[in-house]
Design an enzyme around this catalytic site. Structure first.
Site, PDB file in Angstrom:
ATOM      1  N   GLY A  57       0.352  -0.973   0.013  1.00  0.00           N
ATOM      2  CA  GLY A  57       0.246  -0.146   0.303  1.00  0.00           C
ATOM      3  C   GLY A  57       1.039   1.145   0.109  1.00  0.00           C
ATOM      4  O   GLY A  57       1.422   1.883   0.819  1.00  0.00           O
ATOM      5  N   THR A  74       0.112   3.811  -2.783  1.00  0.00           N
ATOM      6  CA  THR A  74      -0.708   5.215  -3.707  1.00  0.00           C
ATOM      7  C   THR A  74      -1.882   5.815  -2.659  1.00  0.00           C
ATOM      8  O   THR A  74      -2.329   4.536  -2.027  1.00  0.00           O
ATOM      9  CB  THR A  74      -1.007   4.612  -4.824  1.00  0.00           C
ATOM     10  OG1 THR A  74      -0.076   4.297  -5.590  1.00  0.00           O
ATOM     11  CG2 THR A  74      -1.630   6.146  -5.328  1.00  0.00           C
ATOM     12  N   GLU A 101      10.979  -4.862  -7.730  1.00  0.00           N
ATOM     13  CA  GLU A 101       9.976  -4.566  -8.368  1.00  0.00           C
ATOM     14  C   GLU A 101       9.690  -4.112  -9.906  1.00  0.00           C
ATOM     15  O   GLU A 101       9.284  -4.815 -11.488  1.00  0.00           O
ATOM     16  CB  GLU A 101       8.821  -3.421  -8.080  1.00  0.00           C
ATOM     17  CG  GLU A 101       7.314  -3.393  -8.789  1.00  0.00           C
ATOM     18  CD  GLU A 101       6.588  -2.639  -8.138  1.00  0.00           C
ATOM     19  OE1 GLU A 101       6.961  -1.215  -8.280  1.00  0.00           O
ATOM     20  OE2 GLU A 101       5.503  -2.861  -7.324  1.00  0.00           O
TER      21      GLU A 101
HETATM   22  C1  LIG Z   1      -4.482  -2.264 -11.077  1.00  0.00           C
HETATM   23  C2  LIG Z   1      -3.647  -1.344 -10.575  1.00  0.00           C
HETATM   24  C3  LIG Z   1      -2.943  -1.804  -9.499  1.00  0.00           C
HETATM   25  C4  LIG Z   1      -2.449  -1.023  -8.891  1.00  0.00           C
HETATM   26  N1  LIG Z   1      -1.954  -0.940  -7.871  1.00  0.00           N
HETATM   27  C5  LIG Z   1      -0.817  -1.175  -6.564  1.00  0.00           C
HETATM   28  C6  LIG Z   1      -0.409  -1.329  -5.675  1.00  0.00           C
HETATM   29  O1  LIG Z   1      -1.020  -2.383  -5.737  1.00  0.00           O
HETATM   30  N2  LIG Z   1       0.011  -0.217  -4.711  1.00  0.00           N
HETATM   31  C7  LIG Z   1       0.070   0.538  -5.019  1.00  0.00           C
HETATM   32  O2  LIG Z   1       0.703   1.942  -4.043  1.00  0.00           O
HETATM   33  N3  LIG Z   1      -0.164   0.924  -5.951  1.00  0.00           N
HETATM   34  C8  LIG Z   1      -1.152   0.522  -7.350  1.00  0.00           C
HETATM   35  N4  LIG Z   1      -1.313   0.702  -7.944  1.00  0.00           N
HETATM   36  C9  LIG Z   1      -0.987   2.516  -8.229  1.00  0.00           C
HETATM   37  C10 LIG Z   1       0.118   3.105  -9.386  1.00  0.00           C
HETATM   38  O3  LIG Z   1       1.173   2.828  -8.558  1.00  0.00           O
HETATM   39  C11 LIG Z   1      -0.565   4.562  -9.895  1.00  0.00           C
HETATM   40  O4  LIG Z   1      -1.665   4.347 -10.461  1.00  0.00           O
HETATM   41  C12 LIG Z   1       0.455   4.923 -10.788  1.00  0.00           C
HETATM   42  O5  LIG Z   1       2.144   5.454 -10.002  1.00  0.00           O
HETATM   43  C13 LIG Z   1      -0.062   6.638 -11.129  1.00  0.00           C
HETATM   44  O6  LIG Z   1       0.032   6.915 -10.148  1.00  0.00           O
HETATM   45  P1  LIG Z   1      -1.390   7.941 -10.784  1.00  0.00           P
HETATM   46  O7  LIG Z   1      -3.329   6.744 -10.919  1.00  0.00           O
HETATM   47  O8  LIG Z   1      -2.606   8.543  -9.405  1.00  0.00           O
HETATM   48  O9  LIG Z   1      -1.762   9.175 -11.339  1.00  0.00           O
HETATM   49  P2  LIG Z   1      -1.160  10.876 -11.094  1.00  0.00           P
HETATM   50  O10 LIG Z   1       0.058  11.232  -9.985  1.00  0.00           O
HETATM   51  O11 LIG Z   1      -2.033  11.232 -10.745  1.00  0.00           O
HETATM   52  O12 LIG Z   1      -0.619  10.933 -12.330  1.00  0.00           O
HETATM   53  C14 LIG Z   1      -1.737  11.066 -13.715  1.00  0.00           C
HETATM   54  C15 LIG Z   1      -0.704  11.277 -14.975  1.00  0.00           C
HETATM   55  O13 LIG Z   1       0.396  12.667 -14.943  1.00  0.00           O
HETATM   56  C16 LIG Z   1       1.851  11.580 -14.977  1.00  0.00           C
HETATM   57  N5  LIG Z   1       2.626  12.827 -13.978  1.00  0.00           N
HETATM   58  C17 LIG Z   1       1.938  13.502 -12.769  1.00  0.00           C
HETATM   59  N6  LIG Z   1       3.341  14.553 -12.613  1.00  0.00           N
HETATM   60  C18 LIG Z   1       3.916  14.630 -13.795  1.00  0.00           C
HETATM   61  C19 LIG Z   1       5.451  14.922 -13.489  1.00  0.00           C
HETATM   62  N7  LIG Z   1       6.121  15.936 -12.867  1.00  0.00           N
HETATM   63  N8  LIG Z   1       5.822  14.766 -14.910  1.00  0.00           N
HETATM   64  C20 LIG Z   1       5.906  14.711 -15.646  1.00  0.00           C
HETATM   65  N9  LIG Z   1       4.118  13.683 -15.858  1.00  0.00           N
HETATM   66  C21 LIG Z   1       3.249  13.949 -14.950  1.00  0.00           C
HETATM   67  C22 LIG Z   1       1.577  10.492 -14.519  1.00  0.00           C
HETATM   68  O14 LIG Z   1       2.864   9.818 -15.397  1.00  0.00           O
HETATM   69  C23 LIG Z   1       0.224   9.770 -15.089  1.00  0.00           C
HETATM   70  O15 LIG Z   1       0.719   9.916 -16.274  1.00  0.00           O
HETATM   71  C24 LIG Z   1      -2.044   0.079  -9.171  1.00  0.00           C
HETATM   72  C25 LIG Z   1      -2.603   0.459 -10.011  1.00  0.00           C
HETATM   73  C26 LIG Z   1      -2.925   0.191 -11.410  1.00  0.00           C
HETATM   74  C27 LIG Z   1      -3.826   1.288 -12.259  1.00  0.00           C
END
Ligand SMILES: Cc1cc2nc3c(=O)[nH]c(=O)nc-3n(C[C@H](O)[C@H](O)[C@H](O)COP(=O)(O)OP(=O)(O)OC[C@H]3O[C@@H](n4cnc5c(N)ncnc54)[C@H](O)[C@@H]3O)c2cc1C
Length: 401
Positions: A137, A139, A259
């Protein structure tokens, strides 16, 4: 590239990067296990919203899920590359490792940073399959990729931490007994350095649900168990702290390199699956009196995807070799992740184009694997954040955050 590479003038000699099909016995065993789990199995699981319990059991019983756990705790004590090979073969066989993968990379955190008491308590059970350690956990809904500003708070109260906050996308929590949870132990405005103030807790999910932990599943475009989790005064024993309080971000970084490398192997397996399938179909399907693979509009994109896959394969092998040699590998782990996810996406796209309308039919399994390959460009880390890592940390360009 079978020779040990070394840079001129650099005293560190780099590890040998294996070329060819290393770990042939592991590859053959995984292929044999996966034969019992054909496309029908995965389609059926998806239609019933179930999460491959039989496949997980088969992998656990075979001992491959505990491949990276040291022998003294009942595992096989193999290097990360061997774990990667296991995941690559699972993906290449058309199966999915998404519901079993976390145990391998989290194990590395526990082995490297856990106390002796934690290792003695948990590792034998994980090795034997009695304990499922599959959830991680990090995100949160309001901070997303900005991990250093996450808000879920743990405050010390006697011999416990009291946890309050919310996580999102915590995968496999409903199919896991234990999880690692990244929490804030020092408020943002009081931390000494930007990377300080976070700690890693080992949470026993079985003791927590209904006692401060509420899990709400999220439906996604793939058959992957993932959740929102709410923490409301959850009490976690202080003895469950992994590593040093407030220094948890560095521990998570260790877990993240493993990972990235392991998941990159899955993308390589996806490449092999898509390219094999595209080549077979391009040779067999006859339209206008000849196999469609004779048309360069079909043949060249498959050839290009193959070249992308082979290039990604070299980077994945390099990253794994550095990791296993205990050398810094952040740059290579990130590039392995980037190149392999893009190669898998290109391979999936060409497999789809080659199959024409049939790619849309579920019984061909292409769309199922294609959906899985798409997620690899978002999670566990999104492509932009990898590019930002390379831009900032490797090339010295200014930070956007
Ligand atoms: C199916 C699935 C399983 C997952 N499993 C896990 C898990 O087990 N544990 C866990 O902790 N998380 C998990 N995640 C979360 C995953 O790691 C995040 O979705 C991912 O890291 C992106 O975070 P976010 O979705 O909040 O996107 P955001 O941080 O909101 O970003 C949205 C977009 O903006 C871009 N962006 C943001 N800031 C910048 C910047 N400074 N420069 C350029 N681009 C930028 C990002 O690259 C992305 O494309 C999972 C997600 C999914 C969809």
């Amino acid at each position: 590239m079978s020779e040990a590479a070394s840079n001129a003038g650099d005293e560190v000699s780099l590890p040998t990067v294996p070329y060819g099909e290393d770990y042939p016995e592991i590859r053959r065993s995984i292929q044999a296990i996966c034969k019992d789990f054909p496309g029908e199995y995965w389609r059926d699981q998806e239609s019933r919203k179930e999460h491959a319990a039989e496949f997980t059991a088969a992998m656990t019983e075979s001992g491959y899920l505990s491949a990276l756990i040291p022998e003294e705790y009942g595992g096989a004590g193999l290097p990360l590359r061997a774990g990667g090979v296991i995941f690559e073969e699972i993906s290449a066989a058309g199966c999915s490792a998404s519901n079993i993968r976390a145990q391998m990379y989290m194990m590395k955190m526990l082995i490297k940073h856990g106390t002796q008491a934690q290792k003695d308590k948990y590792l034998p059970g994980i090795s034997s399959g009695k304990l499922r350690f599959q959830s991680f956990g990090v995100t949160e809904p309001t901070t997303g990729s900005d991990t250093l500003n996450l808000k879920t708070r743990a405050v010390r109260d006697g011999d416990h931490y009291v946890v309050n906050g919310q996580k999102i996308w915590t995968s496999r929590a409903l199919n896991s007994d234990l999880m690692t949870l990244l929490v804030r132990t020092t408020p943002v405005n009081e931390r000494a350095q930007r990377t300080d103030g976070l700690s890693v807790l080992l949470v026993d999910i079985r003791d927590s649900v209904g006692k401060g932990m509420t899990i709400r599943p999220i439906e996604t475009m793939v058959n992957h168990q993932t959740n929102e989790i709410f923490y409301d005064n959850l009490r976690v024993p202080v003895e469950n702290l992994i590593g040093v309080e407030n220094k948890g971000f560095r521990i998570i970084l260790d877990g993240m390199n493993s990972e990235r490398i392991l998941v990159a192997h899955e993308s390589l397996g996806d490449c092999r699956y898509f390219i094999d399938k595209a080549v077979k179909y391009a040779n067999d399907r006859v339209v206008f009196g000849h196999p469609i693979g004779k048309n360069q509009g079909i043949q060249f994109p498959i050839a290009r995807a193959y070249a992308q896959y082979k290039a990604a394969d070299l980077m994945v092998r390099t990253a794994a070799a550095l990791f296993d040699a205990g050398l810094p590998c952040g740059e290579q782990a990130n590039m392995a992740r980037l190149l392999s996810s893009e190669a898998a996406w290109a391979s999936g796209e060409e497999c789809m184009q080659t199959h024409g309308g049939y790619s849309m039919a579920r019984e061909y399994d292409i769309e199922r694997k294609w959906r899985g390959a798409r997620i690899q460009r978002i999670a566990p880390i999104s492509t932009n954040l990898i590019l930002a890592y390379i831009g900032h940390n490797v090339l010295g360009l200014p930070k956007s955050y």
